[in-house]
Design an enzyme around this catalytic site. Structure first.
Site, PDB file in Angstrom:
ATOM      1  N   SER A  34     -12.891 -74.542 135.381  1.00 26.00           N
ATOM      2  CA  SER A  34     -14.081 -75.349 135.057  1.00 26.00           C
ATOM      3  C   SER A  34     -13.807 -76.232 133.847  1.00 26.00           C
ATOM      4  CB  SER A  34     -15.290 -74.444 134.791  1.00 26.00           C
ATOM      5  OG  SER A  34     -14.986 -73.526 133.757  1.00 26.00           O
ATOM      6  N   PHE A  80     -10.500 -64.765 127.472  1.00 28.92           N
ATOM      7  CA  PHE A  80     -10.796 -66.090 126.919  1.00 28.92           C
ATOM      8  C   PHE A  80     -11.897 -66.799 127.693  1.00 28.92           C
ATOM      9  CE2 PHE A  80      -6.200 -65.582 125.990  1.00 28.92           C
ATOM     10  CZ  PHE A  80      -6.200 -65.822 124.626  1.00 28.92           C
ATOM     11  N   LYS A  84     -17.647 -73.349 125.882  1.00 28.86           N
ATOM     12  CA  LYS A  84     -17.495 -73.345 124.420  1.00 28.86           C
ATOM     13  C   LYS A  84     -18.099 -74.536 123.676  1.00 28.86           C
ATOM     14  CE  LYS A  84     -13.066 -75.728 124.361  1.00 28.86           C
ATOM     15  NZ  LYS A  84     -11.786 -75.910 123.729  1.00 28.86           N
ATOM     16  N   SER A 124     -15.692 -65.913 117.614  1.00 28.43           N
ATOM     17  CA  SER A 124     -15.622 -67.203 116.907  1.00 28.43           C
ATOM     18  C   SER A 124     -16.207 -67.056 115.517  1.00 28.43           C
ATOM     19  CB  SER A 124     -16.440 -68.225 117.703  1.00 28.43           C
ATOM     20  OG  SER A 124     -16.681 -69.363 116.926  1.00 28.43           O
ATOM     21  N   THR A 126     -18.205 -68.894 114.447  1.00 29.10           N
ATOM     22  CA  THR A 126     -19.607 -69.290 114.583  1.00 29.10           C
ATOM     23  C   THR A 126     -20.547 -68.104 114.376  1.00 29.10           C
ATOM     24  OG1 THR A 126     -21.130 -70.562 115.970  1.00 29.10           O
ATOM     25  CG2 THR A 126     -19.745 -68.980 117.108  1.00 29.10           C
ATOM     26  N   TYR A 148     -24.553 -71.069 122.215  1.00 22.89           N
ATOM     27  CA  TYR A 148     -23.133 -70.692 122.325  1.00 22.89           C
ATOM     28  C   TYR A 148     -22.812 -69.554 121.348  1.00 22.89           C
ATOM     29  CZ  TYR A 148     -18.139 -70.781 121.275  1.00 22.89           C
ATOM     30  OH  TYR A 148     -16.838 -70.406 121.026  1.00 22.89           O
ATOM     31  N   LYS A 152     -21.651 -65.342 121.751  1.00 24.05           N
ATOM     32  CA  LYS A 152     -20.541 -64.619 121.092  1.00 24.05           C
ATOM     33  C   LYS A 152     -21.075 -63.409 120.332  1.00 24.05           C
ATOM     34  CE  LYS A 152     -17.198 -67.293 122.439  1.00 24.05           C
ATOM     35  NZ  LYS A 152     -16.309 -66.802 123.508  1.00 24.05           N
ATOM     36  N   ARG A 230     -12.836 -77.239 106.649  1.00 20.83           N
ATOM     37  CA  ARG A 230     -12.663 -76.194 107.659  1.00 20.83           C
ATOM     38  C   ARG A 230     -11.295 -75.542 107.527  1.00 20.83           C
ATOM     39  NH1 ARG A 230     -17.106 -77.387 107.917  1.00 20.83           N
ATOM     40  NH2 ARG A 230     -18.486 -77.814 109.691  1.00 20.83           N
ATOM     41  N   ARG A 291     -23.580 -84.269 110.862  1.00 20.56           N
ATOM     42  CA  ARG A 291     -23.892 -83.796 112.215  1.00 20.56           C
ATOM     43  C   ARG A 291     -24.849 -82.615 112.071  1.00 20.56           C
ATOM     44  NH1 ARG A 291     -18.832 -82.099 115.935  1.00 20.56           N
ATOM     45  NH2 ARG A 291     -18.654 -80.517 114.319  1.00 20.56           N
TER      46      ARG A 291
HETATM   47  P1  NAD Z   1     -10.999 -73.645 127.104  1.00 21.79           P
HETATM   48  O1  NAD Z   1     -12.247 -74.204 127.678  1.00 21.79           O
HETATM   49  O2  NAD Z   1      -9.812 -74.520 126.995  1.00 21.79           O
HETATM   50  O3  NAD Z   1     -10.568 -72.321 127.891  1.00 21.79           O
HETATM   51  C1  NAD Z   1     -11.514 -71.480 128.523  1.00 21.79           C
HETATM   52  C2  NAD Z   1     -11.019 -71.262 129.946  1.00 21.79           C
HETATM   53  O4  NAD Z   1     -11.908 -70.379 130.624  1.00 21.79           O
HETATM   54  C3  NAD Z   1     -10.964 -72.561 130.746  1.00 21.79           C
HETATM   55  O5  NAD Z   1      -9.694 -72.669 131.369  1.00 21.79           O
HETATM   56  C4  NAD Z   1     -12.085 -72.405 131.779  1.00 21.79           C
HETATM   57  O6  NAD Z   1     -11.775 -73.080 132.985  1.00 21.79           O
HETATM   58  C5  NAD Z   1     -12.150 -70.894 131.928  1.00 21.79           C
HETATM   59  N1  NAD Z   1     -13.439 -70.370 132.343  1.00 21.79           N
HETATM   60  C6  NAD Z   1     -14.661 -70.628 131.806  1.00 21.79           C
HETATM   61  N2  NAD Z   1     -15.599 -69.911 132.447  1.00 21.79           N
HETATM   62  C7  NAD Z   1     -14.960 -69.174 133.398  1.00 21.79           C
HETATM   63  C8  NAD Z   1     -15.396 -68.240 134.384  1.00 21.79           C
HETATM   64  N3  NAD Z   1     -16.689 -67.909 134.520  1.00 21.79           N
HETATM   65  N4  NAD Z   1     -14.461 -67.678 135.185  1.00 21.79           N
HETATM   66  C9  NAD Z   1     -13.151 -68.000 135.056  1.00 21.79           C
HETATM   67  N5  NAD Z   1     -12.687 -68.870 134.159  1.00 21.79           N
HETATM   68  C10 NAD Z   1     -13.587 -69.451 133.335  1.00 21.79           C
HETATM   69  O7  NAD Z   1     -11.383 -73.052 125.663  1.00 21.79           O
HETATM   70  P2  NAD Z   1     -10.438 -72.504 124.520  1.00 21.79           P
HETATM   71  O8  NAD Z   1     -10.533 -73.432 123.372  1.00 21.79           O
HETATM   72  O9  NAD Z   1      -9.128 -72.113 125.063  1.00 21.79           O
HETATM   73  O10 NAD Z   1     -11.273 -71.214 124.123  1.00 21.79           O
HETATM   74  C11 NAD Z   1     -10.995 -69.940 124.669  1.00 21.79           C
HETATM   75  C12 NAD Z   1     -12.041 -68.959 124.156  1.00 21.79           C
HETATM   76  O11 NAD Z   1     -12.048 -68.976 122.728  1.00 21.79           O
HETATM   77  C13 NAD Z   1     -13.477 -69.282 124.592  1.00 21.79           C
HETATM   78  O12 NAD Z   1     -14.152 -68.083 124.869  1.00 21.79           O
HETATM   79  C14 NAD Z   1     -14.055 -69.951 123.362  1.00 21.79           C
HETATM   80  O13 NAD Z   1     -15.447 -69.782 123.292  1.00 21.79           O
HETATM   81  C15 NAD Z   1     -13.339 -69.228 122.239  1.00 21.79           C
HETATM   82  N6  NAD Z   1     -13.256 -70.005 120.997  1.00 21.79           N
HETATM   83  C16 NAD Z   1     -12.710 -71.262 121.010  1.00 21.79           C
HETATM   84  C17 NAD Z   1     -12.665 -72.001 119.833  1.00 21.79           C
HETATM   85  C18 NAD Z   1     -12.109 -73.395 119.802  1.00 21.79           C
HETATM   86  O14 NAD Z   1     -12.411 -74.144 118.855  1.00 21.79           O
HETATM   87  N7  NAD Z   1     -11.287 -73.804 120.753  1.00 21.79           N
HETATM   88  C19 NAD Z   1     -13.155 -71.460 118.630  1.00 21.79           C
HETATM   89  C20 NAD Z   1     -13.678 -70.172 118.661  1.00 21.79           C
HETATM   90  C21 NAD Z   1     -13.723 -69.448 119.854  1.00 21.79           C
HETATM   91  N1  UFG Z   2     -16.010 -83.999 112.481  1.00 21.04           N
HETATM   92  C1  UFG Z   2     -16.125 -85.351 112.247  1.00 21.04           C
HETATM   93  N2  UFG Z   2     -16.039 -86.205 113.303  1.00 21.04           N
HETATM   94  C2  UFG Z   2     -15.833 -85.766 114.588  1.00 21.04           C
HETATM   95  C3  UFG Z   2     -15.718 -84.379 114.813  1.00 21.04           C
HETATM   96  C4  UFG Z   2     -15.830 -83.521 113.740  1.00 21.04           C
HETATM   97  O1  UFG Z   2     -16.314 -85.785 111.102  1.00 21.04           O
HETATM   98  O2  UFG Z   2     -15.782 -86.587 115.505  1.00 21.04           O
HETATM   99  C5  UFG Z   2     -16.071 -83.076 111.330  1.00 21.04           C
HETATM  100  C6  UFG Z   2     -17.217 -82.083 111.403  1.00 21.04           C
HETATM  101  O3  UFG Z   2     -18.381 -82.632 110.839  1.00 21.04           O
HETATM  102  C7  UFG Z   2     -16.642 -80.903 110.614  1.00 21.04           C
HETATM  103  C8  UFG Z   2     -15.148 -80.963 110.918  1.00 21.04           C
HETATM  104  O4  UFG Z   2     -14.893 -82.298 111.358  1.00 21.04           O
HETATM  105  O5  UFG Z   2     -16.816 -81.125 109.234  1.00 21.04           O
HETATM  106  C9  UFG Z   2     -14.723 -79.986 112.021  1.00 21.04           C
HETATM  107  O6  UFG Z   2     -15.529 -80.192 113.159  1.00 21.04           O
HETATM  108  P1  UFG Z   2     -15.171 -79.571 114.587  1.00 21.04           P
HETATM  109  O7  UFG Z   2     -16.201 -80.060 115.542  1.00 21.04           O
HETATM  110  O8  UFG Z   2     -13.753 -79.842 114.901  1.00 21.04           O
HETATM  111  O9  UFG Z   2     -15.279 -77.999 114.356  1.00 21.04           O
HETATM  112  P2  UFG Z   2     -16.518 -77.105 113.869  1.00 21.04           P
HETATM  113  O10 UFG Z   2     -16.064 -76.384 112.645  1.00 21.04           O
HETATM  114  O11 UFG Z   2     -17.756 -77.874 113.789  1.00 21.04           O
HETATM  115  O12 UFG Z   2     -16.679 -76.094 115.094  1.00 21.04           O
HETATM  116  C10 UFG Z   2     -15.572 -75.447 115.727  1.00 21.04           C
HETATM  117  C11 UFG Z   2     -15.937 -75.161 117.179  1.00 21.04           C
HETATM  118  C12 UFG Z   2     -17.070 -74.167 117.224  1.00 21.04           C
HETATM  119  C13 UFG Z   2     -16.674 -72.925 116.469  1.00 21.04           C
HETATM  120  C14 UFG Z   2     -16.279 -73.275 115.049  1.00 21.04           C
HETATM  121  C15 UFG Z   2     -15.753 -72.068 114.340  1.00 21.04           C
HETATM  122  O13 UFG Z   2     -16.336 -76.358 117.822  1.00 21.04           O
HETATM  123  O14 UFG Z   2     -17.311 -73.799 118.556  1.00 21.04           O
HETATM  124  O15 UFG Z   2     -15.233 -74.268 115.059  1.00 21.04           O
HETATM  125  O16 UFG Z   2     -14.733 -71.502 115.075  1.00 21.04           O
HETATM  126  F1  UFG Z   2     -17.723 -72.090 116.420  1.00 21.04           F
END
Ligand code: NAD
Ligand code: UFG
Length: 352
Positions: A34, A80, A84, A124, A126, A148, A152, A230, A291
């Site tokens: 997805s 994973f 997200k 996360s 978050t 979201y 978590k 961050r 934001r």
């Molecule tokens: P991602 O979207 O790249 O990977 C998630 C994967 O899960 C995708 O490949 C998607 O296709 C799959 N998926 C989603 N729902 C599904 C379902 N119901 N069944 C099977 N597959 C499914 O995201 P990511 O950045 O790799 O994040 C992985 C995990 O880490 C997520 O749970 C996300 O919430 C968490 N996380 C991510 C971040 C970030 O900034 N990337 C930060 C904190 C936590």
């Molecule tokens: N930012 C900008 N411009 C952009 C995007 C982001 O200025 O176009 C700034 C934001 O205001 C923030 C910093 O860049 O100060 C980081 O922003 P991100 O969106 O990259 O990351 P966040 O810390 O807001 O959030 C991310 C994930 C959340 C997760 C969190 C903690 O998106 O899902 O990290 O893991 F919860």
């Protein structure tokens, strides 16, 4: 025995699969694609020079999941799979609760049925909500500020209840800070759908010409230069944290949370400067309002992960930017191959 990786085709999942395979683990992957492409798994196979079974399947598909547990000897699960996007979750909360919360309940029920009680869960930072104090430690109060985040937080609570009810479970709740970067090869990386929400993919898309300029959300925070701070962590460091967590849960029972971050905070302007240096490209930007929902500063104390998991991030900000740029440069359209997807911005900016 194999490790089941849900969401293994995604950004963090694909990098973790490479590390698992390189460390000699057998893996089985489930992903419904997805938010990812099957191509990511092909590249994982190429990079690791290992084969593994992958299933295009939703974790909510109970029969399918049951079959996988029957057909493979699963020792532990790294989970994973989840949606997200903070913004999207506010618009479609039911999809988020269904996918993230019900998905995990389904998975755990199936694990229980097949006597598999070792789980690494993607949580996360978050879950700390708007913490006023940094570095953030695991025992700090938890709260959610959007659906979201609530999925978590609720999942963490469900998993704690599970252990309370049955002490044979062994669960690591990994609270990621801000994953960035890509595998050194430039073959796998972050490939967001549509316009990126997060800072690093937005910067790399400006550099390649897919976006015209970066919008910086606020420059009057109480930080070193007014922009948000961050804890950016290289995705390969993060992936290695999963191996350490896996080693821990293999040899113990319990449920525990660990911050996976570097412990260092960088501002948006510092990230832009580091990226410009790493890529040699200019990143035009403008300043906009804050934001909604953003905090000024957020960085981890990674001390617990170091002490208990023997894990520590190794890769610095410069390398994070170099690796993110290599991935973007080699894959201007992510896992899509069509060259014509690169927009006119690129041509007018003379970067292609
Ligand atoms: P991602 O979207 O790249 O990977 C998630 C994967 O899960 C995708 O490949 C998607 O296709 C799959 N998926 C989603 N729902 C599904 C379902 N119901 N069944 C099977 N597959 C499914 O995201 P990511 O950045 O790799 O994040 C992985 C995990 O880490 C997520 O749970 C996300 O919430 C968490 N996380 C991510 C971040 C970030 O900034 N990337 C930060 C904190 C936590
Ligand atoms: N930012 C900008 N411009 C952009 C995007 C982001 O200025 O176009 C700034 C934001 O205001 C923030 C910093 O860049 O100060 C980081 O922003 P991100 O969106 O990259 O990351 P966040 O810390 O807001 O959030 C991310 C994930 C959340 C997760 C969190 C903690 O998106 O899902 O990290 O893991 F919860």
């Amino acid at each position: 025995m194999a490790i089941l990786v849900t969401g293994g085709a995604g950004y963090i999942g694909s990098h973790t699969c490479v590390e698992l395979l390189n460390q000699g683990f057998d893996i089985v992957v489930i992903d419904n694609f997805s938010n990812s492409k099957p191509e990511a798994l092909e590249r994982v196979k190429q990079l690791s020079k290992r084969r593994f079974k992958s299933y295009s399947m939703n974790i909510l598909d109970s029969c399918g999941l049951d079959r996988i547990f029957q057909e493979h000897e699963i020792e532990a699960v790294i989970h994973f799979a989840g949606l997200k996007s903070v913004g999207e979750s506010a618009k479609m909360p039911l999809q988020y609760y269904h996918n993230n919360l019900n998905g995990t309940l389904h998975l755990c029920r199936m694990m229980e049925k097949h006597n598999v009680r070792k789980l690494v869960f993607s949580s996360s930072a978050t879950v700390y909500g708007h913490s006023e104090i940094c570095p953030i430690k695991e025992h700090f109060p938890l709260t959610a500020t959007n659906p979201y985040g609530r999925t978590k937080l609720m999942t963490e609570e469900v998993l704690r209840d599970l252990y309370q009810a049955d002490s044979r479970w062994s669960i690591a709740l990994l609270r990621y800070f801000n994953p960035v970067g890509a595998h050194k090869s430039g073959r796998i990386g972050e490939d967001p759908n549509g316009i990126p929400n997060n800072l690093m993919p937005y910067i790399t898309q400006v550099a390649i010409g897919r976006q015209e300029k970066l919008t910086i959300f606020g420059d009057s925070y109480n930080t070193k230069d007014g922009t948000g701070v961050r804890d950016y962590i290289h995705v390969v460091d993060l992936a290695r944290g999963h191996i350490k967590a896996l080693e821990k849960i293999r040899n113990s029972t319990g449920v525990d949370a660990y911050n996976l971050g570097t412990g260092k905070g960088y501002s948006v302007l510092e990230m832009v400067a580091a990226f410009e240096q790493a890529s040699g490209r200019n990143i035009p930007f403008s300043i906009a309002d804050n934001r909604p929902g953003d905090v000024a500063v957020c960085y981890a104390s990674p001390a617990k992960a170091k002490e208990i998991l023997d894990w520590e991030a190794q890769i610095d900000i410069q390398e994070m930017c170099e690796d993110a740029w290599r991935w973007q440069l080699q894959n201007p359209n992510g896992y899509e191959n069509e060259d014509n997807l690169v927009t006119l911005h690129a041509r007018s900016a003379n970067v292609i």
